[in-house]
Design a protein around this motif. Structure first.
Motif, PDB file in Angstrom:
ATOM      1  N   SER A  89       0.823  -1.208   0.000  1.00 19.20           N
ATOM      2  CA  SER A  89       0.000   0.000   0.000  1.00 19.20           C
ATOM      3  C   SER A  89       0.862   1.265   0.000  1.00 19.20           C
ATOM      4  O   SER A  89       0.367   2.345  -0.318  1.00 19.20           O
ATOM      5  CB  SER A  89      -0.950   0.005   1.198  1.00 19.20           C
ATOM      6  N   LEU A  90       2.139   1.141   0.348  1.00 22.37           N
ATOM      7  CA  LEU A  90       3.047   2.288   0.248  1.00 22.37           C
ATOM      8  C   LEU A  90       3.256   2.624  -1.228  1.00 22.37           C
ATOM      9  O   LEU A  90       3.329   1.740  -2.072  1.00 22.37           O
ATOM     10  CB  LEU A  90       4.391   1.962   0.913  1.00 22.37           C
ATOM     11  N   THR A  91       3.371   3.912  -1.542  1.00 20.62           N
ATOM     12  CA  THR A  91       3.395   4.319  -2.948  1.00 20.62           C
ATOM     13  C   THR A  91       4.648   3.874  -3.687  1.00 20.62           C
ATOM     14  O   THR A  91       4.585   3.574  -4.874  1.00 20.62           O
ATOM     15  CB  THR A  91       3.270   5.848  -3.058  1.00 20.62           C
ATOM     16  N   TYR A  92       5.777   3.802  -3.048  1.00 23.77           N
ATOM     17  CA  TYR A  92       7.020   3.461  -3.730  1.00 23.77           C
ATOM     18  C   TYR A  92       7.291   1.954  -3.795  1.00 23.77           C
ATOM     19  O   TYR A  92       8.277   1.534  -4.380  1.00 23.77           O
ATOM     20  CB  TYR A  92       8.208   4.145  -3.059  1.00 23.77           C
ATOM     21  N   ILE A  93       6.458   1.141  -3.190  1.00 21.51           N
ATOM     22  CA  ILE A  93       6.686  -0.306  -3.149  1.00 21.51           C
ATOM     23  C   ILE A  93       5.937  -0.971  -4.298  1.00 21.51           C
ATOM     24  O   ILE A  93       4.729  -0.805  -4.452  1.00 21.51           O
ATOM     25  CB  ILE A  93       6.230  -0.902  -1.809  1.00 21.51           C
ATOM     26  N   ASP A  94       6.660  -1.739  -5.103  1.00 18.68           N
ATOM     27  CA  ASP A  94       6.051  -2.461  -6.223  1.00 18.68           C
ATOM     28  C   ASP A  94       5.639  -3.862  -5.810  1.00 18.68           C
ATOM     29  O   ASP A  94       4.507  -4.277  -6.026  1.00 18.68           O
ATOM     30  CB  ASP A  94       7.036  -2.510  -7.399  1.00 18.68           C
ATOM     31  N   GLU A 112      11.197  -1.842  -5.245  1.00 12.77           N
ATOM     32  CA  GLU A 112      10.652  -0.488  -5.252  1.00 12.77           C
ATOM     33  C   GLU A 112      10.423   0.002  -6.677  1.00 12.77           C
ATOM     34  O   GLU A 112      11.087  -0.428  -7.616  1.00 12.77           O
ATOM     35  CB  GLU A 112      11.613   0.470  -4.543  1.00 12.77           C
ATOM     36  N   LYS A 113       9.464   0.907  -6.798  1.00 14.93           N
ATOM     37  CA  LYS A 113       9.198   1.542  -8.088  1.00 14.93           C
ATOM     38  C   LYS A 113      10.262   2.602  -8.332  1.00 14.93           C
ATOM     39  O   LYS A 113      10.730   3.258  -7.404  1.00 14.93           O
ATOM     40  CB  LYS A 113       7.820   2.199  -8.076  1.00 14.93           C
ATOM     41  N   GLU A 114      10.631   2.773  -9.600  1.00 18.77           N
ATOM     42  CA  GLU A 114      11.641   3.759  -9.947  1.00 18.77           C
ATOM     43  C   GLU A 114      10.965   5.040 -10.421  1.00 18.77           C
ATOM     44  O   GLU A 114      10.041   5.009 -11.227  1.00 18.77           O
ATOM     45  CB  GLU A 114      12.531   3.225 -11.069  1.00 18.77           C
ATOM     46  N   ALA A 115      11.455   6.158  -9.943  1.00 22.21           N
ATOM     47  CA  ALA A 115      10.955   7.447 -10.400  1.00 22.21           C
ATOM     48  C   ALA A 115      11.614   7.757 -11.742  1.00 22.21           C
ATOM     49  O   ALA A 115      12.831   7.843 -11.848  1.00 22.21           O
ATOM     50  CB  ALA A 115      11.278   8.522  -9.388  1.00 22.21           C
ATOM     51  N   CYS A 116      10.806   7.894 -12.785  1.00 24.39           N
ATOM     52  CA  CYS A 116      11.348   8.109 -14.132  1.00 24.39           C
ATOM     53  C   CYS A 116      11.078   9.512 -14.658  1.00 24.39           C
ATOM     54  O   CYS A 116      11.880  10.051 -15.412  1.00 24.39           O
ATOM     55  CB  CYS A 116      10.759   7.091 -15.104  1.00 24.39           C
ATOM     56  N   TYR A 117       9.943  10.080 -14.294  1.00 25.91           N
ATOM     57  CA  TYR A 117       9.556  11.368 -14.858  1.00 25.91           C
ATOM     58  C   TYR A 117       9.251  12.360 -13.751  1.00 25.91           C
ATOM     59  O   TYR A 117       8.602  12.036 -12.764  1.00 25.91           O
ATOM     60  CB  TYR A 117       8.308  11.204 -15.740  1.00 25.91           C
ATOM     61  N   PHE A 118       9.707  13.584 -13.965  1.00 24.97           N
ATOM     62  CA  PHE A 118       9.401  14.687 -13.063  1.00 24.97           C
ATOM     63  C   PHE A 118       8.662  15.735 -13.878  1.00 24.97           C
ATOM     64  O   PHE A 118       9.167  16.224 -14.891  1.00 24.97           O
ATOM     65  CB  PHE A 118      10.688  15.286 -12.484  1.00 24.97           C
ATOM     66  N   ILE A 119       7.465  16.104 -13.445  1.00 25.32           N
ATOM     67  CA  ILE A 119       6.649  17.062 -14.191  1.00 25.32           C
ATOM     68  C   ILE A 119       6.386  18.265 -13.305  1.00 25.32           C
ATOM     69  O   ILE A 119       5.958  18.128 -12.151  1.00 25.32           O
ATOM     70  CB  ILE A 119       5.322  16.415 -14.633  1.00 25.32           C
ATOM     71  N   ASN A 120       6.634  19.435 -13.855  1.00 28.44           N
ATOM     72  CA  ASN A 120       6.360  20.683 -13.158  1.00 28.44           C
ATOM     73  C   ASN A 120       5.021  21.192 -13.669  1.00 28.44           C
ATOM     74  O   ASN A 120       4.856  21.496 -14.839  1.00 28.44           O
ATOM     75  CB  ASN A 120       7.480  21.695 -13.427  1.00 28.44           C
ATOM     76  N   GLU A 123       3.518  25.321 -10.387  1.00 29.80           N
ATOM     77  CA  GLU A 123       4.422  25.503  -9.245  1.00 29.80           C
ATOM     78  C   GLU A 123       4.476  24.297  -8.295  1.00 29.80           C
ATOM     79  O   GLU A 123       4.780  24.435  -7.110  1.00 29.80           O
ATOM     80  CB  GLU A 123       4.045  26.755  -8.465  1.00 29.80           C
ATOM     81  N   SER A 124       4.132  23.117  -8.769  1.00 30.14           N
ATOM     82  CA  SER A 124       4.303  21.905  -7.976  1.00 30.14           C
ATOM     83  C   SER A 124       4.884  20.827  -8.882  1.00 30.14           C
ATOM     84  O   SER A 124       4.745  20.874 -10.101  1.00 30.14           O
ATOM     85  CB  SER A 124       2.975  21.449  -7.377  1.00 30.14           C
ATOM     86  N   TYR A 125       5.545  19.878  -8.280  1.00 33.49           N
ATOM     87  CA  TYR A 125       6.194  18.811  -9.025  1.00 33.49           C
ATOM     88  C   TYR A 125       5.446  17.501  -8.800  1.00 33.49           C
ATOM     89  O   TYR A 125       4.999  17.204  -7.692  1.00 33.49           O
ATOM     90  CB  TYR A 125       7.648  18.644  -8.580  1.00 33.49           C
ATOM     91  N   TYR A 126       5.351  16.722  -9.867  1.00 36.92           N
ATOM     92  CA  TYR A 126       4.786  15.388  -9.802  1.00 36.92           C
ATOM     93  C   TYR A 126       5.878  14.406 -10.195  1.00 36.92           C
ATOM     94  O   TYR A 126       6.593  14.625 -11.165  1.00 36.92           O
ATOM     95  CB  TYR A 126       3.594  15.227 -10.755  1.00 36.92           C
ATOM     96  N   ILE A 127       5.973  13.325  -9.436  1.00 33.64           N
ATOM     97  CA  ILE A 127       6.949  12.287  -9.730  1.00 33.64           C
ATOM     98  C   ILE A 127       6.173  11.074 -10.248  1.00 33.64           C
ATOM     99  O   ILE A 127       5.250  10.594  -9.587  1.00 33.64           O
ATOM    100  CB  ILE A 127       7.766  11.913  -8.481  1.00 33.64           C
ATOM    101  N   LEU A 128       6.558  10.582 -11.426  1.00 26.86           N
ATOM    102  CA  LEU A 128       5.870   9.457 -12.063  1.00 26.86           C
ATOM    103  C   LEU A 128       6.828   8.293 -12.238  1.00 26.86           C
ATOM    104  O   LEU A 128       8.031   8.479 -12.403  1.00 26.86           O
ATOM    105  CB  LEU A 128       5.328   9.874 -13.437  1.00 26.86           C
ATOM    106  N   ILE A 134       1.355   8.194 -10.438  1.00 29.79           N
ATOM    107  CA  ILE A 134       1.884   9.300  -9.630  1.00 29.79           C
ATOM    108  C   ILE A 134       2.419   8.742  -8.316  1.00 29.79           C
ATOM    109  O   ILE A 134       1.690   8.104  -7.549  1.00 29.79           O
ATOM    110  CB  ILE A 134       0.813  10.356  -9.377  1.00 29.79           C
ATOM    111  N   LEU A 135       3.711   8.992  -8.080  1.00 30.41           N
ATOM    112  CA  LEU A 135       4.319   8.548  -6.819  1.00 30.41           C
ATOM    113  C   LEU A 135       4.205   9.632  -5.754  1.00 30.41           C
ATOM    114  O   LEU A 135       3.918   9.366  -4.596  1.00 30.41           O
ATOM    115  CB  LEU A 135       5.780   8.172  -7.048  1.00 30.41           C
ATOM    116  N   GLU A 136       4.498  10.881  -6.174  1.00 38.27           N
ATOM    117  CA  GLU A 136       4.359  12.016  -5.249  1.00 38.27           C
ATOM    118  C   GLU A 136       3.812  13.188  -5.989  1.00 38.27           C
ATOM    119  O   GLU A 136       4.130  13.447  -7.117  1.00 38.27           O
ATOM    120  CB  GLU A 136       5.725  12.398  -4.669  1.00 38.27           C
TER     121      GLU A 136
END
Length: 136
Positions: A89-94, A112-120, A123-128, A134-136
């Motif tokens: 249930s943790l977001t980074y755990i595959d 763990e899931k790998e963060a591949c994309y960072f989207i701005n 004024e906020s960042y999304y990590i995919l 969406i991880l964060e």
């Protein structure tokens, strides 16, 4: 008359052997059940050590906290499916793999899931990750 006595003696021996065999089987079943009962109820199989492997992003303390494993958890009563569901249930755990090392250790291997994309965006960042979750 002699033949009748031999047959009677032989039947008596066979009956005694069968009774002895039944008693031996019941005795070993009783001893085995007693051993299983004692192993479930004693504190020999309580968790004393939790080993977390292959975690880089999520801390080991967070994984142990989310899993619900404490020192009062019996290793034989532990439901690994529930623990896997809680940890994934943790977001980074595959995925999660749980192994019991008797008498008192649990080894949790995490992928763990790998963060591949960072989207701005505004004024906020999304990590995919690779699958665009969406991880964060």
């Amino acid at each position: 008359m002699n033949k009748v006595k031999n047959n009677d003696n032989e039947l008596i021996r066979k009956r005694k052997k069968a009774i002895h065999r039944r008693r031996s089987i019941l005795f070993f079943i009783f001893i085995g059940g007693l051993f299983v009962l004692l192993s479930f109820k004693t504190d020999v199989f309580y968790v004393q050590k939790v080993v977390i492997e292959d975690n880089n992003i999520v801390s080991s303390e967070e994984i142990v906290e989310v899993s619900g494993i404490t020192e009062n958890t019996n290793l034989l009563y532990l439901n690994t499916r529930e623990v896997k569901d809680k940890i994934t249930s943790l977001t980074y755990i595959d995925s999660v793999n749980i192994k019991r090392k008797l008498p008192n250790t649990i080894v949790i291997t995490v992928v763990e899931k790998e963060a591949c994309y960072f989207i701005n965006h505004q004024e906020s960042y999304y990590i995919l990750d690779k699958e665009l979750n969406i991880l964060e």
